[in-house]
Design an enzyme around this catalytic site. Structure first.
Site, PDB file in Angstrom:
ATOM      1  N   ASP A 147      31.774  11.538  94.180  1.00 52.44           N
ATOM      2  CA  ASP A 147      32.361  10.470  93.361  1.00 52.44           C
ATOM      3  C   ASP A 147      31.738   9.100  93.626  1.00 52.44           C
ATOM      4  OD1 ASP A 147      33.990  12.362  92.283  1.00 52.44           O
ATOM      5  OD2 ASP A 147      35.780  11.808  93.393  1.00 52.44           O
ATOM      6  N   MET A 193      32.507  14.977  86.573  1.00 52.83           N
ATOM      7  CA  MET A 193      33.501  14.650  87.596  1.00 52.83           C
ATOM      8  C   MET A 193      33.582  13.138  87.822  1.00 52.83           C
ATOM      9  SD  MET A 193      33.213  17.615  90.444  1.00 52.83           S
ATOM     10  CE  MET A 193      34.198  19.091  90.276  1.00 52.83           C
ATOM     11  N   GLY A 194      34.550  12.739  88.576  1.00 50.03           N
ATOM     12  CA  GLY A 194      34.772  11.315  88.855  1.00 50.03           C
ATOM     13  C   GLY A 194      36.159  10.974  88.380  1.00 50.03           C
ATOM     14  N   ARG A 195      37.099  11.093  89.302  1.00 50.58           N
ATOM     15  CA  ARG A 195      38.504  10.960  88.947  1.00 50.58           C
ATOM     16  C   ARG A 195      38.864   9.519  88.572  1.00 50.58           C
ATOM     17  NH1 ARG A 195      42.489  14.203  91.045  1.00 50.58           N
ATOM     18  NH2 ARG A 195      40.894  15.204  92.305  1.00 50.58           N
ATOM     19  N   GLU A 250      35.975  12.928  83.654  1.00 48.83           N
ATOM     20  CA  GLU A 250      37.226  13.703  83.665  1.00 48.83           C
ATOM     21  C   GLU A 250      38.441  12.799  83.824  1.00 48.83           C
ATOM     22  OE1 GLU A 250      37.277  16.207  87.156  1.00 48.83           O
ATOM     23  OE2 GLU A 250      37.121  14.509  88.525  1.00 48.83           O
ATOM     24  N   LEU A 301      29.462  23.400  88.987  1.00 46.95           N
ATOM     25  CA  LEU A 301      27.998  23.545  88.878  1.00 46.95           C
ATOM     26  C   LEU A 301      27.313  22.240  89.281  1.00 46.95           C
ATOM     27  CD1 LEU A 301      27.565  25.415  85.443  1.00 46.95           C
ATOM     28  CD2 LEU A 301      27.887  26.383  87.724  1.00 46.95           C
ATOM     29  N   GLN A 302      27.934  21.098  88.867  1.00 50.42           N
ATOM     30  CA  GLN A 302      27.273  19.813  89.114  1.00 50.42           C
ATOM     31  C   GLN A 302      27.212  19.476  90.603  1.00 50.42           C
ATOM     32  OE1 GLN A 302      29.923  16.440  87.451  1.00 50.42           O
ATOM     33  NE2 GLN A 302      31.049  18.297  86.995  1.00 50.42           N
TER      34      GLN A 302
HETATM   35  O1  F6P Z   1      35.630  15.563  95.824  1.00 53.76           O
HETATM   36  C1  F6P Z   1      35.660  14.875  94.627  1.00 53.76           C
HETATM   37  C2  F6P Z   1      35.767  15.807  93.448  1.00 53.76           C
HETATM   38  O2  F6P Z   1      34.579  16.470  93.292  1.00 53.76           O
HETATM   39  C3  F6P Z   1      36.219  15.078  92.181  1.00 53.76           C
HETATM   40  O3  F6P Z   1      35.237  14.456  91.447  1.00 53.76           O
HETATM   41  C4  F6P Z   1      36.949  16.149  91.445  1.00 53.76           C
HETATM   42  O4  F6P Z   1      37.947  15.605  90.618  1.00 53.76           O
HETATM   43  C5  F6P Z   1      37.566  16.901  92.548  1.00 53.76           C
HETATM   44  O5  F6P Z   1      36.745  16.792  93.657  1.00 53.76           O
HETATM   45  C6  F6P Z   1      37.819  18.346  92.267  1.00 53.76           C
HETATM   46  O6  F6P Z   1      38.566  18.795  93.337  1.00 53.76           O
HETATM   47  P1  F6P Z   1      39.151  20.224  93.534  1.00 53.76           P
HETATM   48  O7  F6P Z   1      37.998  21.114  93.826  1.00 53.76           O
HETATM   49  O8  F6P Z   1      40.056  20.094  94.700  1.00 53.76           O
HETATM   50  O9  F6P Z   1      39.852  20.588  92.262  1.00 53.76           O
END
Ligand code: F6P
Length: 423
Positions: A147, A193-195, A250, A301-302
């Site tokens: 992230d 990704m990137g919450r 996301e 995958l990313q």
């Molecule tokens: O670790 C960060 C991250 O890769 C986020 O970008 C993503 O939302 C999250 O992990 C996914 O997490 P998990 O595998 O616990 O669902």
């Protein structure tokens, strides 16, 4: 920074935490190889801090030199990772006492925790606990997170490789869409990704430059999702270019603050599980604009795509692991080796210690000047920051079967000395 003399003996405990990356094992290799040079034995906790609580410790000295070296190009978390946040010392004293008991029973004098901002918080708490409970333990955080949202560091190991994967994938998928847009798909949506921070989405912007180059629309979690402006931009792009590539984080939210893609489940840190914004956007495009679409969710995958890792990222991941051992053995405590940039082009960086207290629980978001005025693209300043991080390739070795030769560890467990502990 004040340093204390190195304890006369002892072992070093290394643990991986949170979402893994394609280069977190390069940090593990940096830790283990550096510790071996100093003659210090490294135990690895199985599944992060849970392994420390359960006394599930792996003796890395049983692994060959070649296996440890192969960790440098092996994705995933070789010793297992977890999402588990230690609560406060006041409310969860038993957990802390157990940790100290395990560390003491195995003569562990250095603890290295490889993770993001939640993990920096855990490492900080353990360092405080050591002091509070009279046990001499030095804690060092090792930075990691795709992230890229850790404070104090130029970038986070793991991010550069995801950034490269997303920029390359955006470019390649856009070439595909462009080929058939006249009679087929007009809108392609890639969810990344990137919450809470849009660094990964921003990296897609490296795929092209100029209004007509993909990605034409980037949706950052830092901006409130504006449906009308989004649809207008997609429509104008299709009318002008013939097709449109959208990259969506996301974590994008509506004006009410709700994630567009909330799956409804939460992890141990209380974070919502995300995933599924691309189909939401695709349905909108179809319903309101009538365009044929495709969408993709690279998901894990990313962050596991070691075949397309950034060389810069892989080198930084190794370097922070090595530096963490140097700091620990020099007696530093409650710090993290962070990356400090001294020049963009050529990219020059060095590693320095930063206090965990300034990193724990902070989230570094994309600055406003990295986003274009309409909020749908990246600026020249963002390009200057991002471009060096995806530089270089370091593919894994491949076998005759056409598959990468990744490390296979024995993961020999250390004999337990204590009774079991309920978590
Ligand atoms: O670790 C960060 C991250 O890769 C986020 O970008 C993503 O939302 C999250 O992990 C996914 O997490 P998990 O595998 O616990 O669902």
């Amino acid at each position: 920074m004040k340093t204390a003399p190195r304890p006369a003996s002892g072992k070093l405990l290394y643990a991986q935490s949170g979402g893994v990356t394609s280069v977190i094992n390069a940090s593990a290799a940096g830790v283990i190889e550096a510790a071996r040079t100093h003659g210090v034995k490294v135990y690895a906790a199985h599944n992060g801090i849970l392994g420390a609580l359960r006394e599930e410790l792996i003796d890395t000295s049983k692994e060959s030199k070649a296996t440890i070296a192969a960790l440098r190009h092996t994705p995933g978390g070789a010793f297992g990772s977890c999402r588990y946040k230690l609560k406060s010392l006041e409310t969860h004293r038993a957990e802390y006492e157990r940790l100290i008991e395990v560390l003491r029973a195995h003569d562990i004098r250095w603890f290295l925790y490889n993770g993001g901002n939640d993990s920096a918080d855990t490492a900080l708490k353990i360092s405080q606990l050591g002091k509070a409970m009279g046990y001499d333990i030095r804690c060092i955080g090792v930075p990691k997170t795709v992230d890229n949202d850790l404070a104090m560091t130029d970038c986070c190991p793991g991010f550069g490789s995801v950034a490269k994967y997303i920029a390359v994938s955006t470019l390649e998928a856009s070439l595909d869409v462009a080929s058939m847009a006249d009679t087929s798909t007009k809108v392609f949506i890639l969810e990344v990704m990137g919450r809470h921070a849009g660094w990964i989405a921003a990296a897609a912007g490296l795929a092209g430059e100029g209004a007509d180059a993909p990605p034409h629309v980037i949706l950052f979690p830092e901006n409130v999702f504006d449906e009308a402006a989004f649809l207008a931009k997609v429509k104008a792009t299709v009318q002008r270019v013939g097709w449109c590539t959208v990259v969506a984080s996301e974590g994008i939210r509506n004006a009410a603050g709700q994630f567009l893609a909330e799956a409804g489940t939460r992890d141990a840190f209380g974070h919502s599980q995300l995933g599924g914004v691309a189909p939401v956007l695709a349905a909108l495009v179809k319903e309101k604009l009538g365009y044929k679409y495709h969408w993709a969710l690279p998901d894990y995958l990313q962050r596991s795509a070691r075949h397309l890792a950034s060389k810069t990222d892989a080198e930084q991941a190794y370097a922070v692991g090595k530096a963490a051992v140097d700091y620990a053995l020099a007696g530093k405590n409650a710090v993290m080796p962070v990356i400090v940039r001294s020049s963009d082009a050529p990219y020059r960086w060095k590693i320095e210690p930063a206090p965990l207290s300034k990193i724990a629980n902070h989230e570094k978001k994309m600055p406003r000047n990295f986003m274009t005025r309409d909020g749908f693209g990246i600026t020249a300043a963002a390009r200057r920051y991002l471009a060096p991080l995806i530089q270089g390739e370091l593919p894994p070795p491949y076998g005759k079967d056409g598959l990468p030769r990744y490390a296979t560890l024995q993961n020999t467990m250390v004999a337990k000395k204590l009774p079991a502990f309920e978590i």
